[in-house]
Design an enzyme around this catalytic site. Structure first.
Site, PDB file in Angstrom:
ATOM      1  N   GLY A 138       0.788  -1.210   0.104  1.00 18.49           N
ATOM      2  CA  GLY A 138       0.035  -0.049   0.026  1.00 18.49           C
ATOM      3  C   GLY A 138       0.920   1.116   0.129  1.00 18.49           C
ATOM      4  N   ARG A 150       3.018 -23.216   3.237  1.00 21.01           N
ATOM      5  CA  ARG A 150       4.510 -22.949   3.538  1.00 21.01           C
ATOM      6  C   ARG A 150       4.583 -21.274   4.150  1.00 21.01           C
ATOM      7  NH1 ARG A 150       6.452 -22.823  -1.104  1.00 21.01           N
ATOM      8  NH2 ARG A 150       4.344 -23.175  -2.285  1.00 21.01           N
ATOM      9  N   ASP A 194       1.065   1.757   9.307  1.00 16.84           N
ATOM     10  CA  ASP A 194       0.465   1.123  10.424  1.00 16.84           C
ATOM     11  C   ASP A 194       1.650   0.966  11.654  1.00 16.84           C
ATOM     12  OD1 ASP A 194      -1.468   0.381   8.923  1.00 16.84           O
ATOM     13  OD2 ASP A 194      -0.843  -1.396   8.237  1.00 16.84           O
ATOM     14  N   ASP A 211       3.978  -1.309  12.202  1.00 13.06           N
ATOM     15  CA  ASP A 211       3.701  -2.621  12.636  1.00 13.06           C
ATOM     16  C   ASP A 211       5.033  -3.380  12.118  1.00 13.06           C
ATOM     17  OD1 ASP A 211       3.056  -3.059  10.079  1.00 13.06           O
ATOM     18  OD2 ASP A 211       1.219  -4.140  10.520  1.00 13.06           O
TER      19      ASP A 211
HETATM   20  O1  F6P Z   1      -1.056  -1.553   5.631  1.00 11.84           O
HETATM   21  C1  F6P Z   1      -1.737  -0.299   5.399  1.00 11.84           C
HETATM   22  C2  F6P Z   1      -3.051  -0.151   5.106  1.00 11.84           C
HETATM   23  O2  F6P Z   1      -3.624   1.056   4.822  1.00 11.84           O
HETATM   24  C3  F6P Z   1      -3.920  -0.905   6.452  1.00 11.84           C
HETATM   25  O3  F6P Z   1      -3.648  -0.034   7.413  1.00 11.84           O
HETATM   26  C4  F6P Z   1      -5.187  -1.175   5.912  1.00 11.84           C
HETATM   27  O4  F6P Z   1      -5.868  -2.261   6.325  1.00 11.84           O
HETATM   28  C5  F6P Z   1      -4.712  -1.794   4.240  1.00 11.84           C
HETATM   29  O5  F6P Z   1      -3.550  -1.053   4.073  1.00 11.84           O
HETATM   30  C6  F6P Z   1      -5.907  -1.312   3.192  1.00 11.84           C
HETATM   31  O6  F6P Z   1      -5.385  -1.867   2.321  1.00 11.84           O
HETATM   32  P1  F6P Z   1      -6.048  -1.551   0.750  1.00 11.84           P
HETATM   33  O7  F6P Z   1      -5.638  -0.450   0.192  1.00 11.84           O
HETATM   34  O8  F6P Z   1      -5.828  -2.698  -0.300  1.00 11.84           O
HETATM   35  O9  F6P Z   1      -7.417  -1.064   0.971  1.00 11.84           O
END
Ligand code: F6P
Length: 364
Positions: free
Chosen positions: A15, A89, A144, A146
């Protein structure tokens, strides 16, 4: 051991997050000016390594003029595609041959090494390519925050600023109508954005995936606030927050080649609270707003330090690493030590203690 590099590739994957362009700029300038290397931008993330040379573009100094403050990525990105991970895996690509193909393509194109900019998915793929002999240094991106191995990822600070400003605005309308506002923020299975934006905006309830919550605890907090004369409340909920007696909320099914999308928790809380409190309750999902816009000064600086360090590490032959922020210094950490491991909010950490000390309800 230092390797002989003439040309590196740079790609953005997963993302988007504010600051991707700032990293690209730092990589390009450092590679050209300090080491005299050529740089090629790979369009569309790892998908750009599947054999189509038109997805490669030389990046010179002129190509990175003005991109430092720009959100998004000039190279494009994707968080789904051919490089999905295997469910059977763990840590392996679903189609390992795809990694061989990508490495062979880099060799064909004279790309000696890569800087990959992304989150855990990017680290996992990078690790697989590195194991096949392609030197790679990764740069940790995600709003995030994380990723293990770094105090902060870039993009997080900007997302927190955006969420905090949005909550500030919702505060004035909540106050005017004596309402309860429930604000859903991103963060996947961690509560970093919720906790930072919740504390930064002076919110009254903060719900994070690390601490299962009950509706009754939120009701109690709203009622307690009434006793002190506060007739409105701000509830910040991370998209991955989980009711103590329920499950994570997802939106529909997994999209092909992607992760399951989180969402819906704010609506559910709003419905539950509406049955139990006198106030009007309204919900707001901040969504992708948190990923957009120009990076904060702090993110721009972090990105610039990360990008430059990634190039220095390649020059020193220290591939197979991720740049990281440790305290105030930029370090390198070996990718294998952190790949597929998540950094969650510590249950007893000082942030959580600070929130509790300020009578913020954490839902437990
Ligand atoms: O990991 C970044 C993030 O923005 C998350 O906070 C969120 O859950 C996800 O990506 C959303 O992804 P997408 O752009 O596929 O909707």
């Amino acid at each position: 051991m230092a390797t002989k590099i003439k040309k590196i590739g740079v790609l953005t994957s997963g993302g988007d997050a504010p600051g991707l362009n700032a990293v690209i700029r730092a990589v390009v300038i450092t590679a050209h000016q300090k080491y005299g290397w050529e740089v090629v931008g790979i369009n569309g993330g790892f998908e750009g390594l599947l054999g189509d040379p038109s997805l490669l573009r030389p990046l010179g100094l002129v190509d990175v003029i003005n991109i430092l403050p720009q959100g998004g990525t000039i190279l494009g990105t994707t968080n789904r595609g051919h490089f999905g991970m295997s469910e059977e895996r763990p840590g392996e690509l679903a189609d390992p041959a795809i990694a061989d193909q990508a490495v062979a393509f880099c060799h064909e194109q004279g790309i000696d090494a890569l800087v990959t900019i992304g989150g855990d998915g990017t680290l996992q793929i990078s690790y697989q390519l590195e194991k096949r002999g392609l030197p790679i240094v990764s740069v940790p991106k995600t709003i995030d925050n994380d990723l293990l191995g770094t105090d902060y990822t870039f993009g997080f600070d900007t997302a927190v600023r955006t969420a905090t400003e949005a909550i500030d605005k919702l505060r004035t309308t909540a106050l005017s109508h004596n309402r309860v506002m429930v604000i859903e923020v991103m963060g996947r299975d961690t509560g970093w954005i919720a906790l930072y934006a919740g504390i930064g905006s002076g919110s009254h309830v903060i719900l994070i995936p690390e601490i299962p919550f009950t509706i009754d605890s939120i009701v109690k907090q709203i009622e307690w606030r009434e006793t002190i004369g506060a007739m409105f409340s701000l509830v910040v909920v991370a998209e991955g927050a989980v009711p103590a007696d329920g499950d994570t909320f997802y939106r529909g099914d997994r999209e092909e080649g992607g992760m399951k999308r989180l969402g819906g928790i704010a609506r559910w809380i709003t419905e539950q609270l509406s049955k139990k409190v006198e106030h009007d309750v309204r919900e707001m999902v901040l969504g992708h707003l948190q990923r957009g816009g120009s990076p904060t000064a702090s993110d721009r600086i972090l990105c610039t330090r990360f990008g430059a360090k990634a190039v220095h590490l390649l020059a020193q032959g220290r591939s197979g690493t991720m740049v990281s922020l440790s305290g105030t210094s930029i370090q390198a950490i070996e990718t294998w030590k952190i790949v597929s491991r998540q950094k969650r909010v510590p249950f007893d950490g000082d942030l959580v203690q600070t929130a509790r000390g300020l009578s913020i309800c954490l839902g437990d």
